[in-house]
Design a protein around this motif. Structure first.
Motif, PDB file in Angstrom:
ATOM      1  N   SER A  19     -43.732  20.194   1.370  1.00 44.11           N
ATOM      2  CA  SER A  19     -44.050  18.808   1.691  1.00 44.11           C
ATOM      3  C   SER A  19     -43.019  18.179   2.622  1.00 44.11           C
ATOM      4  O   SER A  19     -43.327  17.244   3.345  1.00 44.11           O
ATOM      5  N   ASN A  20     -41.770  18.699   2.626  1.00 43.89           N
ATOM      6  CA  ASN A  20     -40.762  18.123   3.511  1.00 43.89           C
ATOM      7  C   ASN A  20     -39.914  19.186   4.228  1.00 43.89           C
ATOM      8  O   ASN A  20     -38.920  18.854   4.851  1.00 43.89           O
ATOM      9  N   GLU A  21     -40.316  20.457   4.111  1.00 43.42           N
ATOM     10  CA  GLU A  21     -39.666  21.572   4.811  1.00 43.42           C
ATOM     11  C   GLU A  21     -38.219  21.814   4.378  1.00 43.42           C
ATOM     12  O   GLU A  21     -37.478  22.503   5.060  1.00 43.42           O
ATOM     13  N   GLU A  22     -37.785  21.258   3.265  1.00 47.90           N
ATOM     14  CA  GLU A  22     -36.431  21.470   2.744  1.00 47.90           C
ATOM     15  C   GLU A  22     -36.338  22.873   2.150  1.00 47.90           C
ATOM     16  O   GLU A  22     -37.235  23.321   1.449  1.00 47.90           O
ATOM     17  N   VAL A  23     -35.241  23.574   2.417  1.00 45.61           N
ATOM     18  CA  VAL A  23     -35.034  24.931   1.912  1.00 45.61           C
ATOM     19  C   VAL A  23     -33.736  24.959   1.111  1.00 45.61           C
ATOM     20  O   VAL A  23     -32.716  24.417   1.549  1.00 45.61           O
ATOM     21  N   ARG A  52     -37.137  18.980  -6.146  1.00 49.63           N
ATOM     22  CA  ARG A  52     -36.266  17.832  -6.397  1.00 49.63           C
ATOM     23  C   ARG A  52     -36.073  16.984  -5.143  1.00 49.63           C
ATOM     24  O   ARG A  52     -35.739  15.810  -5.224  1.00 49.63           O
ATOM     25  N   THR A  53     -36.301  17.554  -3.957  1.00 51.46           N
ATOM     26  CA  THR A  53     -36.121  16.795  -2.721  1.00 51.46           C
ATOM     27  C   THR A  53     -37.325  15.945  -2.357  1.00 51.46           C
ATOM     28  O   THR A  53     -37.224  15.104  -1.466  1.00 51.46           O
ATOM     29  N   SER A  54     -38.462  16.151  -3.040  1.00 53.96           N
ATOM     30  CA  SER A  54     -39.651  15.367  -2.707  1.00 53.96           C
ATOM     31  C   SER A  54     -40.301  14.710  -3.927  1.00 53.96           C
ATOM     32  O   SER A  54     -41.200  13.901  -3.763  1.00 53.96           O
ATOM     33  N   HIS A  55     -39.867  15.030  -5.126  1.00 52.42           N
ATOM     34  CA  HIS A  55     -40.480  14.462  -6.331  1.00 52.42           C
ATOM     35  C   HIS A  55     -40.050  13.003  -6.499  1.00 52.42           C
ATOM     36  O   HIS A  55     -38.871  12.684  -6.387  1.00 52.42           O
ATOM     37  N   PRO A  56     -40.998  12.104  -6.764  1.00 52.24           N
ATOM     38  CA  PRO A  56     -40.674  10.683  -6.890  1.00 52.24           C
ATOM     39  C   PRO A  56     -39.613  10.382  -7.957  1.00 52.24           C
ATOM     40  O   PRO A  56     -38.848   9.445  -7.807  1.00 52.24           O
ATOM     41  N   LYS A  61     -38.763   7.188  -4.705  1.00 50.10           N
ATOM     42  CA  LYS A  61     -39.804   6.673  -3.822  1.00 50.10           C
ATOM     43  C   LYS A  61     -41.140   7.269  -4.229  1.00 50.10           C
ATOM     44  O   LYS A  61     -41.246   8.462  -4.461  1.00 50.10           O
ATOM     45  N   MET A  62     -42.153   6.417  -4.306  1.00 52.28           N
ATOM     46  CA  MET A  62     -43.502   6.912  -4.576  1.00 52.28           C
ATOM     47  C   MET A  62     -44.141   7.291  -3.264  1.00 52.28           C
ATOM     48  O   MET A  62     -44.092   6.533  -2.301  1.00 52.28           O
TER      49      MET A  62
END
Length: 83
Positions: A19-23, A52-56, A61-62
């Protein structure tokens, strides 16, 4: 700990939040077929829908995460039942 029941094939594995390309890289025993090259080193790759980098809960942030067009699939599936 009981002996002989825990895996011993731990290795570094890359986990990618789609969802945010974080690795991020950690040790795991997961079997995967895909790999990713990070700084000239090839790692097995596990793709995640949320981390953990995209979960609200962790970001505060929602936001709507629509991976693979789930909302569109749902709507098209149940459009035929509309009157």
């Amino acid at each position: 700990m009981r002996k002989g029941i825990h895996p011993e094939n731990y290795r570094l594995v890359a986990f990618k939040d789609m969802s945010n390309e974080e690795v991020f890289i950690t040790k795991s025993t997961v079997d995967v077929k895909e790999t990713i090259d990070i700084d000239g080193v090839e790692y097995p790759l596990v793709k995640l829908e949320i981390s953990r980098t995209s979960h609200p809960y962790y970001t505060g942030k929602m936001k709507l995460v629509d991976t693979a067009g789930r909302i569109d699939k749902f709507r098209s599936k149940y459009d035929k039942f509309k009157k």
